[in-house]
Scaffold this motif. Structure first.
Motif, PDB file in Angstrom:
ATOM      1  N   SER A  72       0.931  -1.065   0.034  1.00 49.47           N
ATOM      2  CA  SER A  72      -0.019   0.028  -0.069  1.00 49.47           C
ATOM      3  C   SER A  72       0.816   1.164   0.135  1.00 49.47           C
ATOM      4  O   SER A  72       0.395   2.337  -0.206  1.00 49.47           O
ATOM      5  N   ASN A 104      -5.200  -7.467   4.163  1.00 53.92           N
ATOM      6  CA  ASN A 104      -6.201  -6.453   4.128  1.00 53.92           C
ATOM      7  C   ASN A 104      -5.896  -5.591   5.513  1.00 53.92           C
ATOM      8  O   ASN A 104      -6.245  -4.551   5.487  1.00 53.92           O
ATOM      9  N   SER A 107      -3.882  -2.908   4.607  1.00 55.79           N
ATOM     10  CA  SER A 107      -4.287  -2.192   3.546  1.00 55.79           C
ATOM     11  C   SER A 107      -3.599  -2.306   2.174  1.00 55.79           C
ATOM     12  O   SER A 107      -3.110  -1.620   1.497  1.00 55.79           O
ATOM     13  N   ALA A 111      -8.395  -4.264  -0.137  1.00 53.98           N
ATOM     14  CA  ALA A 111      -8.741  -3.273   0.725  1.00 53.98           C
ATOM     15  C   ALA A 111      -8.551  -1.921  -0.069  1.00 53.98           C
ATOM     16  O   ALA A 111      -9.189  -0.855   0.507  1.00 53.98           O
ATOM     17  N   LEU A 112      -7.741  -1.678  -0.907  1.00 55.91           N
ATOM     18  CA  LEU A 112      -7.188  -0.647  -1.492  1.00 55.91           C
ATOM     19  C   LEU A 112      -8.555  -0.011  -2.696  1.00 55.91           C
ATOM     20  O   LEU A 112      -8.576   1.146  -3.070  1.00 55.91           O
TER      21      LEU A 112
END
Ligand SMILES: Cc1cc2nc3c(=O)[nH]c(=O)nc-3n(C[C@H](O)[C@H](O)[C@H](O)COP(=O)(O)O)c2cc1C
Length: 313
Positions: A72, A104, A107, A111-112
Protein backbone atom coordinates in the motif's frame (compact mmCIF):
# COMPACT_ATOMS: atom_id res chain seq x y z
CA UNK A 1 -15.53 -14.13 -32.85
CA UNK A 2 -11.92 -13.84 -31.68
CA UNK A 3 -9.33 -15.00 -34.19
CA UNK A 4 -6.38 -14.49 -31.91
CA UNK A 5 -6.18 -14.70 -28.18
CA UNK A 6 -3.57 -13.75 -25.61
CA UNK A 7 -3.63 -15.95 -22.53
CA UNK A 8 -1.97 -15.17 -19.20
CA UNK A 9 -1.60 -17.66 -16.37
CA UNK A 10 -3.16 -16.11 -13.26
CA UNK A 11 -1.10 -15.50 -10.15
CA UNK A 12 -2.08 -18.10 -7.56
CA UNK A 13 -0.32 -17.84 -4.24
CA UNK A 14 0.65 -21.24 -2.88
CA UNK A 15 -0.15 -22.98 -6.19
CA UNK A 16 1.40 -21.24 -9.18
CA UNK A 17 4.99 -21.09 -7.98
CA UNK A 18 7.93 -21.25 -10.39
CA UNK A 19 7.68 -25.03 -10.80
CA UNK A 20 3.96 -24.96 -11.56
CA UNK A 21 4.40 -22.04 -13.94
CA UNK A 22 7.10 -23.83 -15.89
CA UNK A 23 5.12 -27.10 -15.89
CA UNK A 24 2.06 -25.39 -17.36
CA UNK A 25 4.11 -23.31 -19.79
CA UNK A 26 5.66 -26.43 -21.26
CA UNK A 27 2.24 -27.80 -22.16
CA UNK A 28 1.63 -24.77 -24.33
CA UNK A 29 -1.00 -22.15 -25.08
CA UNK A 30 0.17 -19.57 -22.54
CA UNK A 31 1.56 -16.23 -23.67
CA UNK A 32 2.61 -15.00 -20.25
CA UNK A 33 2.62 -15.93 -16.59
CA UNK A 34 2.42 -13.87 -13.40
CA UNK A 35 4.23 -14.48 -10.14
CA UNK A 36 2.42 -15.14 -6.90
CA UNK A 37 2.03 -11.82 -5.11
CA UNK A 38 5.13 -10.56 -3.36
CA UNK A 39 4.18 -8.75 -0.13
CA UNK A 40 5.73 -5.33 0.21
CA UNK A 41 5.68 -3.94 3.75
CA UNK A 42 8.63 -1.93 5.06
CA UNK A 43 11.33 -4.15 3.68
CA UNK A 44 13.29 -3.71 0.51
CA UNK A 45 13.74 -7.26 -0.71
CA UNK A 46 17.25 -8.22 -1.74
CA UNK A 47 18.03 -9.51 -5.25
CA UNK A 48 18.32 -13.00 -3.74
CA UNK A 49 14.69 -12.86 -2.64
CA UNK A 50 13.52 -11.86 -6.12
CA UNK A 51 15.60 -14.53 -7.82
CA UNK A 52 14.40 -17.17 -5.42
CA UNK A 53 10.72 -16.27 -5.76
CA UNK A 54 10.84 -15.67 -9.50
CA UNK A 55 13.72 -17.60 -11.10
CA UNK A 56 12.27 -16.68 -14.50
CA UNK A 57 13.87 -13.23 -14.05
CA UNK A 58 17.26 -14.74 -14.80
CA UNK A 59 16.07 -16.87 -17.67
CA UNK A 60 16.00 -15.67 -21.24
CA UNK A 61 12.50 -16.96 -21.98
CA UNK A 62 10.45 -15.30 -24.71
CA UNK A 63 7.40 -15.83 -22.49
CA UNK A 64 7.34 -13.08 -19.87
CA UNK A 65 6.59 -13.57 -16.20
CA UNK A 66 5.05 -10.50 -14.61
CA UNK A 67 6.17 -9.69 -11.09
CA UNK A 68 3.13 -9.03 -8.93
CA UNK A 69 3.46 -6.65 -5.98
CA UNK A 70 1.05 -6.40 -3.09
CA UNK A 71 1.32 -3.44 -0.76
CA UNK A 72 0.00 0.00 0.00
CA UNK A 73 2.98 2.30 0.23
CA UNK A 74 3.82 3.73 -3.18
CA UNK A 75 7.44 4.57 -2.38
CA UNK A 76 8.39 1.22 -0.84
CA UNK A 77 6.61 -0.55 -3.67
CA UNK A 78 8.53 1.43 -6.26
CA UNK A 79 11.86 0.85 -4.46
CA UNK A 80 11.15 -2.87 -4.54
CA UNK A 81 9.99 -2.74 -8.14
CA UNK A 82 13.27 -1.09 -9.15
CA UNK A 83 15.21 -3.95 -7.57
CA UNK A 84 13.00 -6.50 -9.31
CA UNK A 85 13.73 -4.69 -12.58
CA UNK A 86 17.46 -4.73 -11.87
CA UNK A 87 17.06 -8.50 -11.37
CA UNK A 88 15.50 -8.86 -14.81
CA UNK A 89 11.78 -8.04 -14.45
CA UNK A 90 10.25 -6.58 -17.60
CA UNK A 91 6.71 -6.36 -16.28
CA UNK A 92 5.33 -5.21 -12.93
CA UNK A 93 1.74 -5.89 -11.89
CA UNK A 94 0.02 -4.51 -8.79
CA UNK A 95 -2.51 -6.52 -6.81
CA UNK A 96 -5.75 -4.74 -5.90
CA UNK A 97 -7.76 -7.90 -5.43
CA UNK A 98 -6.36 -10.14 -2.73
CA UNK A 99 -9.14 -10.84 -0.19
CA UNK A 100 -6.93 -12.40 2.53
CA UNK A 101 -7.59 -10.74 5.93
CA UNK A 102 -3.89 -10.61 6.92
CA UNK A 103 -3.17 -8.73 3.73
CA UNK A 104 -6.16 -6.42 4.11
CA UNK A 105 -5.20 -5.53 7.69
CA UNK A 106 -2.16 -3.86 6.17
CA UNK A 107 -4.28 -2.13 3.51
CA UNK A 108 -3.00 -4.12 0.57
CA UNK A 109 -4.90 -6.03 -2.07
CA UNK A 110 -8.67 -5.59 -2.25
CA UNK A 111 -8.73 -3.22 0.74
CA UNK A 112 -7.37 -0.49 -1.55
CA UNK A 113 -10.51 -0.65 -3.70
CA UNK A 114 -12.03 1.74 -1.16
CA UNK A 115 -9.41 4.32 -2.05
CA UNK A 116 -9.13 4.98 -5.80
CA UNK A 117 -6.91 7.98 -5.08
CA UNK A 118 -4.36 5.75 -3.35
CA UNK A 119 -4.55 3.28 -6.22
CA UNK A 120 -3.76 6.09 -8.63
CA UNK A 121 -0.84 7.27 -6.49
CA UNK A 122 0.67 3.78 -6.36
CA UNK A 123 0.41 3.26 -10.10
CA UNK A 124 1.58 6.79 -10.89
CA UNK A 125 4.61 6.51 -8.61
CA UNK A 126 5.59 3.21 -10.18
CA UNK A 127 5.07 4.63 -13.66
CA UNK A 128 7.24 7.65 -12.92
CA UNK A 129 10.04 5.69 -11.29
CA UNK A 130 10.26 2.64 -13.50
CA UNK A 131 12.18 2.71 -16.80
CA UNK A 132 9.85 3.43 -19.72
CA UNK A 133 10.26 0.00 -21.30
CA UNK A 134 8.85 -1.76 -18.23
CA UNK A 135 5.27 -2.89 -18.62
CA UNK A 136 3.02 -1.79 -15.77
CA UNK A 137 -0.39 -3.37 -15.17
CA UNK A 138 -2.81 -3.93 -12.31
CA UNK A 139 -5.23 -6.63 -11.25
CA UNK A 140 -8.44 -5.77 -9.42
CA UNK A 141 -11.69 -7.13 -8.10
CA UNK A 142 -14.97 -5.24 -8.51
CA UNK A 143 -15.14 -3.89 -4.96
CA UNK A 144 -15.29 -5.00 -1.34
CA UNK A 145 -18.90 -5.88 -0.62
CA UNK A 146 -20.45 -4.37 -3.76
CA UNK A 147 -19.40 -3.19 -7.17
CA UNK A 148 -19.70 0.55 -6.47
CA UNK A 149 -15.93 1.28 -6.69
CA UNK A 150 -15.24 -0.79 -9.81
CA UNK A 151 -15.30 1.96 -12.43
CA UNK A 152 -13.53 4.57 -10.29
CA UNK A 153 -10.74 2.08 -9.49
CA UNK A 154 -10.27 1.03 -13.11
CA UNK A 155 -10.13 4.72 -14.10
CA UNK A 156 -7.59 5.39 -11.35
CA UNK A 157 -5.44 2.57 -12.69
CA UNK A 158 -5.63 4.06 -16.17
CA UNK A 159 -4.91 7.63 -14.97
CA UNK A 160 -1.92 6.34 -13.03
CA UNK A 161 -0.41 5.10 -16.28
CA UNK A 162 -0.95 1.32 -16.35
CA UNK A 163 -1.14 -0.21 -19.80
CA UNK A 164 -3.82 -2.82 -18.97
CA UNK A 165 -6.00 -3.96 -16.10
CA UNK A 166 -6.99 -7.51 -15.27
CA UNK A 167 -10.46 -7.69 -13.79
CA UNK A 168 -11.37 -10.64 -11.59
CA UNK A 169 -15.10 -10.14 -11.90
CA UNK A 170 -16.12 -10.56 -8.28
CA UNK A 171 -16.16 -8.50 -5.12
CA UNK A 172 -13.85 -9.31 -2.23
CA UNK A 173 -16.73 -10.63 -0.13
CA UNK A 174 -17.71 -13.03 -2.89
CA UNK A 175 -14.29 -14.68 -2.52
CA UNK A 176 -14.51 -17.43 -5.18
CA UNK A 177 -18.27 -18.00 -5.12
CA UNK A 178 -19.69 -18.54 -8.61
CA UNK A 179 -20.71 -16.91 -10.81
CA UNK A 180 -18.12 -14.34 -11.83
CA UNK A 181 -19.95 -11.25 -13.11
CA UNK A 182 -18.68 -11.20 -16.68
CA UNK A 183 -21.02 -8.34 -17.63
CA UNK A 184 -18.67 -6.08 -15.67
CA UNK A 185 -15.88 -6.53 -18.22
CA UNK A 186 -17.87 -4.44 -20.72
CA UNK A 187 -19.00 -1.91 -18.12
CA UNK A 188 -15.37 -1.30 -17.18
CA UNK A 189 -14.02 -1.46 -20.73
CA UNK A 190 -16.57 1.17 -21.77
CA UNK A 191 -15.20 3.55 -19.16
CA UNK A 192 -11.44 3.22 -19.86
CA UNK A 193 -9.29 3.02 -22.96
CA UNK A 194 -6.61 0.57 -21.76
CA UNK A 195 -7.44 -3.12 -22.35
CA UNK A 196 -9.39 -5.10 -19.78
CA UNK A 197 -8.01 -8.62 -19.32
CA UNK A 198 -10.95 -10.86 -18.47
CA UNK A 199 -10.54 -13.21 -15.51
CA UNK A 200 -12.77 -15.49 -13.49
CA UNK A 201 -14.47 -18.85 -13.98
CA UNK A 202 -13.13 -19.80 -17.40
CA UNK A 203 -12.86 -23.53 -16.84
CA UNK A 204 -13.37 -24.93 -20.33
CA UNK A 205 -13.26 -24.07 -24.04
CA UNK A 206 -17.06 -23.74 -23.87
CA UNK A 207 -16.73 -21.21 -21.04
CA UNK A 208 -14.31 -19.24 -23.21
CA UNK A 209 -16.88 -19.03 -26.01
CA UNK A 210 -19.58 -18.01 -23.54
CA UNK A 211 -17.25 -15.31 -22.27
CA UNK A 212 -16.55 -13.80 -25.68
CA UNK A 213 -20.27 -13.76 -26.46
CA UNK A 214 -20.63 -11.59 -23.38
CA UNK A 215 -17.37 -9.64 -23.76
CA UNK A 216 -15.59 -9.89 -27.12
CA UNK A 217 -11.93 -9.83 -26.10
CA UNK A 218 -8.50 -11.01 -27.11
CA UNK A 219 -7.11 -10.91 -23.58
CA UNK A 220 -7.90 -13.47 -20.92
CA UNK A 221 -6.31 -14.73 -17.73
CA UNK A 222 -6.78 -18.34 -16.60
CA UNK A 223 -6.28 -19.47 -13.01
CA UNK A 224 -7.88 -22.52 -11.45
CA UNK A 225 -8.96 -23.77 -14.88
CA UNK A 226 -5.29 -24.36 -15.73
CA UNK A 227 -4.77 -26.38 -12.56
CA UNK A 228 -7.86 -28.48 -13.30
CA UNK A 229 -7.10 -28.90 -17.00
CA UNK A 230 -3.43 -28.16 -17.69
CA UNK A 231 -3.95 -28.03 -21.47
CA UNK A 232 -6.86 -25.55 -21.25
CA UNK A 233 -4.87 -22.65 -22.75
CA UNK A 234 -3.63 -24.95 -25.51
CA UNK A 235 -7.17 -26.15 -26.24
CA UNK A 236 -8.53 -22.60 -26.38
CA UNK A 237 -5.71 -21.47 -28.67
CA UNK A 238 -6.23 -24.46 -30.98
CA UNK A 239 -9.97 -23.93 -31.12
CA UNK A 240 -9.64 -20.22 -31.91
CA UNK A 241 -7.34 -20.99 -34.82
CA UNK A 242 -9.64 -23.74 -36.11
CA UNK A 243 -7.32 -26.61 -35.22
CA UNK A 244 -7.91 -29.74 -33.20
CA UNK A 245 -5.46 -30.83 -30.53
CA UNK A 246 -6.11 -34.12 -28.75
CA UNK A 247 -6.95 -33.25 -25.14
CA UNK A 248 -4.73 -34.64 -22.40
CA UNK A 249 -6.13 -37.88 -21.03
CA UNK A 250 -5.71 -39.64 -17.69
CA UNK A 251 -2.41 -41.27 -18.73
CA UNK A 252 -1.01 -37.92 -19.88
CA UNK A 253 -1.96 -36.41 -16.54
CA UNK A 254 -0.30 -39.20 -14.58
CA UNK A 255 2.87 -38.74 -16.65
CA UNK A 256 2.66 -35.01 -15.94
CA UNK A 257 2.41 -35.75 -12.22
CA UNK A 258 5.45 -38.04 -12.40
CA UNK A 259 7.49 -35.33 -14.12
CA UNK A 260 6.21 -32.67 -11.73
CA UNK A 261 7.12 -34.79 -8.72
CA UNK A 262 10.60 -35.52 -10.05
CA UNK A 263 11.24 -31.82 -10.61
CA UNK A 264 9.81 -30.85 -7.22
CA UNK A 265 11.93 -33.46 -5.48
CA UNK A 266 15.05 -31.61 -6.63
CA UNK A 267 14.00 -28.81 -4.29
CA UNK A 268 12.92 -30.83 -1.27
CA UNK A 269 11.19 -34.15 -0.59
CA UNK A 270 8.60 -32.58 1.73
CA UNK A 271 7.84 -29.84 -0.78
CA UNK A 272 7.38 -32.41 -3.57
CA UNK A 273 5.02 -34.54 -1.47
CA UNK A 274 2.87 -31.61 -0.41
CA UNK A 275 2.70 -30.00 -3.86
CA UNK A 276 1.55 -33.14 -5.64
CA UNK A 277 -1.06 -33.90 -2.97
CA UNK A 278 -2.30 -30.32 -3.15
CA UNK A 279 -2.74 -30.47 -6.95
CA UNK A 280 -4.65 -33.75 -7.11
CA UNK A 281 -8.13 -32.58 -5.94
CA UNK A 282 -8.11 -29.87 -8.61
CA UNK A 283 -7.12 -32.31 -11.34
CA UNK A 284 -9.83 -34.70 -10.13
CA UNK A 285 -12.47 -32.14 -11.12
CA UNK A 286 -11.61 -32.75 -14.74
CA UNK A 287 -10.12 -36.25 -14.71
CA UNK A 288 -12.52 -38.40 -12.62
CA UNK A 289 -10.11 -41.35 -12.33
CA UNK A 290 -7.74 -39.12 -10.37
CA UNK A 291 -10.33 -39.08 -7.57
CA UNK A 292 -9.53 -42.70 -6.70
CA UNK A 293 -5.84 -42.00 -6.11
CA UNK A 294 -6.32 -39.04 -3.76
CA UNK A 295 -6.89 -41.06 -0.58
CA UNK A 296 -4.06 -43.60 -1.06
CA UNK A 297 -1.68 -40.83 -2.09
CA UNK A 298 -2.44 -38.88 1.08
CA UNK A 299 -0.98 -41.78 3.11
CA UNK A 300 2.39 -41.59 1.35
CA UNK A 301 5.12 -39.87 3.34
CA UNK A 302 8.30 -40.52 1.36
CA UNK A 303 9.47 -39.90 -2.16
CA UNK A 304 10.42 -43.47 -3.02
CA UNK A 305 6.93 -44.77 -2.22
CA UNK A 306 5.40 -41.86 -4.12
CA UNK A 307 7.41 -42.66 -7.24
CA UNK A 308 6.49 -46.33 -7.21
CA UNK A 309 2.84 -45.41 -6.54
CA UNK A 310 2.81 -43.02 -9.50
CA UNK A 311 4.47 -45.67 -11.69
CA UNK A 312 1.56 -48.02 -10.93
CA UNK A 313 -1.17 -45.48 -11.63
C1 LIG B 1 -5.12 -20.38 -4.46
C2 LIG B 1 -5.26 -19.03 -5.11
C3 LIG B 1 -4.26 -18.09 -4.94
C4 LIG B 1 -4.37 -16.83 -5.54
N1 LIG B 1 -3.34 -15.94 -5.43
C5 LIG B 1 -3.41 -14.75 -6.09
C6 LIG B 1 -2.29 -13.85 -6.11
O1 LIG B 1 -1.20 -14.14 -5.59
N2 LIG B 1 -2.47 -12.67 -6.75
C7 LIG B 1 -3.65 -12.33 -7.39
O2 LIG B 1 -3.75 -11.25 -7.97
N3 LIG B 1 -4.68 -13.19 -7.42
C8 LIG B 1 -4.58 -14.37 -6.81
N4 LIG B 1 -5.62 -15.26 -6.91
C9 LIG B 1 -6.77 -14.95 -7.76
C10 LIG B 1 -6.54 -15.50 -9.17
O3 LIG B 1 -5.43 -14.90 -9.79
C11 LIG B 1 -7.78 -15.30 -10.05
O4 LIG B 1 -8.06 -13.94 -10.10
C12 LIG B 1 -8.99 -16.05 -9.51
O5 LIG B 1 -8.66 -17.37 -9.14
C13 LIG B 1 -10.11 -16.10 -10.56
O6 LIG B 1 -9.67 -16.71 -11.73
P1 LIG B 1 -10.00 -18.26 -12.08
O7 LIG B 1 -11.50 -18.42 -11.96
O8 LIG B 1 -9.50 -18.43 -13.50
O9 LIG B 1 -9.28 -19.09 -11.07
C14 LIG B 1 -5.53 -16.51 -6.31
C15 LIG B 1 -6.52 -17.47 -6.47
C16 LIG B 1 -6.41 -18.72 -5.88
C17 LIG B 1 -7.50 -19.73 -6.10
Amino acid sequence: MANSIHIILAPMHGYADALMRSTLLQIGGLDATMSEFVRITHTIHSPNVWHQKIPELQQQSTIPCAVQLLGSDALTMSENALIAVACGAKWIDVNFGCPAPTVNRHSGGAALLQYPQQIETIIKTLKERLPQNIRLTAKMRLGLSDTTPAIACAQAIERGGASAVTVHARTKDEAYLPPAHWEWFSHIQNSISIPVIANGDIFSVADFYRLIECFPTENIMLGRGMLMQPDLAKQIKASVSGKFVTPMNHDDIVQLLRDFFTQAQRQHEKYALSRIKQWLPLLAKNYPQIQSIIAPMRQITDAETMISFLNQC
